[in-house]
Structures are given as C-alpha cells and as structure tokens.
Write an enzyme that holds these catalytic residues in place. Structure first.
Site, PDB file in Angstrom:
ATOM      1  N   ARG A 154       0.855  -1.186  -0.084  1.00 39.64           N
ATOM      2  CA  ARG A 154      -0.050   0.143  -0.075  1.00 39.64           C
ATOM      3  C   ARG A 154       0.863   1.346  -0.043  1.00 39.64           C
ATOM      4  O   ARG A 154       0.525   2.171  -0.628  1.00 39.64           O
ATOM      5  CB  ARG A 154      -0.920  -0.100   1.130  1.00 39.64           C
ATOM      6  CG  ARG A 154      -1.814   1.390   1.180  1.00 39.64           C
ATOM      7  CD  ARG A 154      -2.680   1.082   2.324  1.00 39.64           C
ATOM      8  NE  ARG A 154      -3.550   2.460   2.744  1.00 39.64           N
ATOM      9  CZ  ARG A 154      -4.386   2.841   3.609  1.00 39.64           C
ATOM     10  NH1 ARG A 154      -4.668   1.953   4.695  1.00 39.64           N
ATOM     11  NH2 ARG A 154      -4.844   3.978   3.623  1.00 39.64           N
ATOM     12  N   ASN A 202     -10.428  -5.058   0.495  1.00 43.68           N
ATOM     13  CA  ASN A 202     -10.685  -3.802  -0.369  1.00 43.68           C
ATOM     14  C   ASN A 202      -9.722  -4.164  -1.650  1.00 43.68           C
ATOM     15  O   ASN A 202      -8.904  -4.836  -1.357  1.00 43.68           O
ATOM     16  CB  ASN A 202     -10.317  -2.448   0.454  1.00 43.68           C
ATOM     17  CG  ASN A 202     -11.477  -1.826   1.235  1.00 43.68           C
ATOM     18  OD1 ASN A 202     -12.688  -2.006   0.819  1.00 43.68           O
ATOM     19  ND2 ASN A 202     -11.138  -1.384   2.217  1.00 43.68           N
ATOM     20  N   CYS A 242     -18.936  -3.414   3.535  1.00 49.92           N
ATOM     21  CA  CYS A 242     -18.058  -2.302   3.983  1.00 49.92           C
ATOM     22  C   CYS A 242     -18.526  -1.380   5.164  1.00 49.92           C
ATOM     23  O   CYS A 242     -19.870  -1.637   5.527  1.00 49.92           O
ATOM     24  CB  CYS A 242     -18.335  -1.154   2.684  1.00 49.92           C
ATOM     25  SG  CYS A 242     -17.416   0.389   2.946  1.00 49.92           S
ATOM     26  N   HIS A 247     -17.962   2.376  -1.871  1.00 48.47           N
ATOM     27  CA  HIS A 247     -17.121   3.592  -1.736  1.00 48.47           C
ATOM     28  C   HIS A 247     -17.541   4.498  -2.875  1.00 48.47           C
ATOM     29  O   HIS A 247     -16.542   5.602  -2.890  1.00 48.47           O
ATOM     30  CB  HIS A 247     -15.586   3.445  -1.902  1.00 48.47           C
ATOM     31  CG  HIS A 247     -15.003   2.565  -0.503  1.00 48.47           C
ATOM     32  ND1 HIS A 247     -13.659   2.403  -0.363  1.00 48.47           N
ATOM     33  CD2 HIS A 247     -15.509   2.301   0.555  1.00 48.47           C
ATOM     34  CE1 HIS A 247     -13.515   1.932   0.949  1.00 48.47           C
ATOM     35  NE2 HIS A 247     -14.595   1.733   1.219  1.00 48.47           N
ATOM     36  N   TYR A 275     -16.215   8.982   0.881  1.00 49.25           N
ATOM     37  CA  TYR A 275     -15.033   8.735  -0.269  1.00 49.25           C
ATOM     38  C   TYR A 275     -15.346   9.569  -1.440  1.00 49.25           C
ATOM     39  O   TYR A 275     -14.244   9.899  -2.297  1.00 49.25           O
ATOM     40  CB  TYR A 275     -15.009   7.172  -0.603  1.00 49.25           C
ATOM     41  CG  TYR A 275     -14.233   6.574   0.169  1.00 49.25           C
ATOM     42  CD1 TYR A 275     -12.958   6.228   0.183  1.00 49.25           C
ATOM     43  CD2 TYR A 275     -14.965   5.659   1.379  1.00 49.25           C
ATOM     44  CE1 TYR A 275     -12.111   5.416   1.054  1.00 49.25           C
ATOM     45  CE2 TYR A 275     -14.182   5.017   2.340  1.00 49.25           C
ATOM     46  CZ  TYR A 275     -12.677   4.860   2.426  1.00 49.25           C
ATOM     47  OH  TYR A 275     -12.115   4.098   3.043  1.00 49.25           O
TER      48      TYR A 275
END
Length: 439
Positions: A95, A149, A171, A201, A257
């Site tokens: 990430r 995710n 989520c 999202h 988001y």
C-alpha cells in the site's frame, strides 16, 4: 444447533479482535463452534499475537468456542459454513508503494480509489479466485463474506469471472452513515433505514426511512444545517464540507469517499502536505498497527482495545457478524451489502455488483429494488462501474493496455501520459504479485 465453523482468511489482521467480539456478542443466537484464523508464513507472528488475544477473549467470555490458528488454508476451509476474507497481499508495504508512486506523479494515492485501488484489486483478485476454487472443493455450501478492499471490484470479479454466487461484499461506510443520520435526527439507529444507490465507496443515500416512513426532505434539510464536524466522515479521509447547492442539486447524500471525486484538488493538496509531514496514509497506519500489536501482546488484555477504532475501519467486522447471524437465523432484516444487482438498479448490468440495502435471508441477501438511477448521480456511478469492470478484466487477462485505459477512465487521473508512467512503475513495484502481467 451444534454450532458453525468459520474460517477467517487474514486472521492475523489487526481487525480480528472486532470480529471475535462480534461473535461473542451473538453467541446465543449464532454459536460459533470453531473459528479458524488463517494467515501466510509472512504473517505468522501477527497471527500468533492476535490469535492469542482472540483465545483470551473467548476464554474470558466463558464460551465453548474453539479458536484455531493455522497457516494451512485448506485445513481451515474443510467443512466451513462461512469464510470471511480480510487479507492484504503484499501487506502494508504494498500500500505504501501504491500511495507513494501515485502521489509522486500528481495523482491521489488511496488504497481503494484510482491507481491505488486498481493495484490492490490486481493483487487481490487472483488470491480470491484461489480461495473460491478451494471452497468449491472443501466447503461448497459456505458463504464467502469479503471485506478485503477494494470490495466492489473484488465482488465484481468473482461474480463475472467465476461460477461462485455465494459472495457478499461488506463495507463499514453504510453503517457509519446510518449511525450519523440517526444522530442528526435524534433517533435510535434501529429505527433508520437507508436507500443506497451506487457502488462500494461510490454510493449515495437517496432516501431515508424512519419507522418505515420516508423523511428524506427533513434529512436533507438537517444535513445542510449541520457543521461539517458533526456530519461524521471516515477517519482516513479529510472532511471537506460540500456546498448545500451540491447536496440539494444531487438530492442525495454522498458517501465520504466521494470527497476524492468532488473535491479532488483539495484532497490532493492535503495528501501532498501529509506526505511531506509524515509520509503517506499507509505509513501512518503501519505505526497505528505497530502500537495495536504491542497492546495485543499484553497477556492481561482480554477485550478489543478502543484504539482499534483509529485504524479507520471500525464496524467492518461487526457487519460481517451481523450478516452471518442473519443468514443463520433467516432474520429477514435489512443490511447494506455488495451483491449481484439482479435488476435492482435498472440502468446497471444485472450481473454486476452493486452496494445496496438488501433483505438478509437463509438464502442470502435479496437486493431491494431501486429502479433507475437519478440523472444527477448516474453519470458518476456509470463511470466508476466501467472502471471496475475494466480492472477486473485486466486482472484476469493480464492486459496492460486495458490498465491504462481503465486509469484514464477514472476521474482521479487527468493525463494519458501520466497514466502510462504510473501503470509501468506500479507493475514493476508489484511484479512479485502480478505474474499475469509478466507472462
């Protein structure tokens, strides 16, 4: 009921104590006989630490729930009733690379949107497919409950490129929004139901029901009256107030988001300032996780520590426990899930994944019909669904050209030239996890 067997892939996750707490709270109605926490050799130390805490939590609760730790996924899957997935291919270092490389080229670096979401999906989808193949052999009647995710793209890929239908994506955003609306309206959250329109999202609340009666005009008015700090947002997103004109024009409340899409310039500038100050979000998360695992090592700790909420994913695991409990007990209650559309949204493909309110039964989630998406939000949703489908196809085919086309399609990328550079650099950075692109 003799109890159920649950296998959790990514059992060494810092979120696992919340999952265990959820099963403990629901034990009377949904007794878990065996909870298998599974990880890979690179995560063995974390698995041992968090697994030890899980065992202490169950022991303190005085429940006959066996918590097993293993690196053998197939052993854990054999005969499972439910499989939950919460893993991160490449761990947090992957990430970090996603976010750093995107930011270095002037793009938002975020783990579920744009370039970061794309590459997390590319690393995740092949592993999810492997898990599905094992489930078909070892636990063909089990439900796959995924909160790895990006949930929307992962769910889309499984529904479109495998014959496995028993998948539910989860989520924490809808739960947080429901709690927020209940707070604004000064009512118990149990009285609130939302209509969600869109994708993981990338959804909008398009109606709100209190005690079964629509009160959306009142909710919109209240939303427009409140200061931004009272509206609530995810801990990992900078809260930027949307104008009342935007909210009234959309006639919808966007998920947090959507700050990345509706306030792109401001979010990018903030991410760049954060990067200069303390690195990308993933580096902050690494520090939070290190502190959490130090807490987890404490042999006197036998509850989920409050600091876990700082991870930015509170309620993920609780959502999984709620869905499992409702399937086991055929509750017919309404929860918010990622599932096959099946005509609930008429202007999205019936076979695609959507995020929506659904009735949860013993046969799984039944999406509540929405009909046609309003014009004001349809274009944004259609664009992101196209992006999701292109990324899923690229993950399966290893098509580099499709990756570039997908990233240029995404509103967070404004340059074909930049997209080519970012794709090449991210492919090289994650080469060990993306063999389909290096055949």
């Amino acid at each position: 009921m003799d109890g159920i067997k649950i296998a959790t892939i990514g059992g060494g996750s810092s979120y696992t104590p919340e999952l265990v707490e959820g099963f403990i709270k629901r034990y009377d109605s949904c007794p878990v006989r065996e909870l298998w926490l599974v990880d890979i050799p690179e995560g063995e130390e974390k698995l041992s630490i968090v697994g030890g805490l899980a065992q202490r939590m169950v022991e303190a609760a005085g429940l006959p729930m066996e918590v097993r730790l293993t690196l053998d996924r197939r052993e854990a899957l054999a005969g499972a009733d439910f499989v939950t997935t919460q893993f991160r291919v490449g761990q947090l270092d992957a990430r970090v690379a996603d976010e750093r490389i995107a930011l270095m080229h002037g793009l938002i670096g975020q783990e579920t949107n744009g370039a970061g979401g794309m590459f997390k999906a590319l690393r995740t989808i092949p592993v999810i497919f492997d898990i599905v193949r094992d489930m078909k052999e070892l636990c063909p009647d089990a439900w796959l409950v995924n909160f790895t995710n990006p949930v929307g793209i992962v769910t889309e890929a499984v529904l479109r490129y495998t014959d496995w239908d028993k998948i539910i994506g989860l989520c924490n955003c809808p739960i947080s929004m429901r709690f927020g609306i209940a707070k604004w309206m000064n009512v118990d959250p149990e009285r609130v139901r939302m209509e969600l329109s869109g994708l993981n999202h990338h959804f909008f609340v398009t109606d709100v029901f209190i005690d079964g009666k629509s009160c959306f005009d009142e909710v919109l008015d209240r939303y427009c009256e409140l200061p931004v700090e009272e509206l609530g947002t995810m801990k990992n997103i900078m809260a930027i107030p949307w104008s009342n004109r935007l909210i009234r024009g959309l006639r919808a409340i966007p998920v947090s988001y959507l700050n990345y899409y509706f306030s792109t310039r401001e979010e990018l500038e903030q991410l760049e300032r954060d990067y200069e100050a303390h690195g990308v979000r993933a580096e902050v998360v690494k520090q939070v996780e290190a502190e959490l695992f130090e807490l987890y090592k404490n042999q006197d700790l036998h509850v989920k520590p409050k600091q876990l909420e700082e991870r930015g994913g509170a309620h993920y695991s609780d959502a999984a426990c709620s869905v499992i409990d409702s399937i086991v007990n055929d509750r017919g209650d309404i929860q918010y899930v990622d599932v096959r559309n099946n005509g609930a949204v008429t202007n999205l493909p019936a076979e695609s994944a959507i995020e929506c309110a659904a009735v949860i039964t013993a046969d799984g989630p039944k999406p509540i019909a929405i009909g046609e998406l309003p014009v004001a939000i349809n274009g944004s949703i259609q664009t992101i669904k196209a992006f999701e489908r292109m990324v899923a196809e690229a993950a399966v085919t290893g098509n580099r050209d499709l990756l570039v086309a997908a990233l240029v399609t995404n509103p967070l990328c404004d340059s074909d030239a930049v997209a080519n550079v970012v794709i090449d650099e991210l492919l090289e950075a994650h080469k060990a996890y993306l063999p389909q692109f290096f055949a």
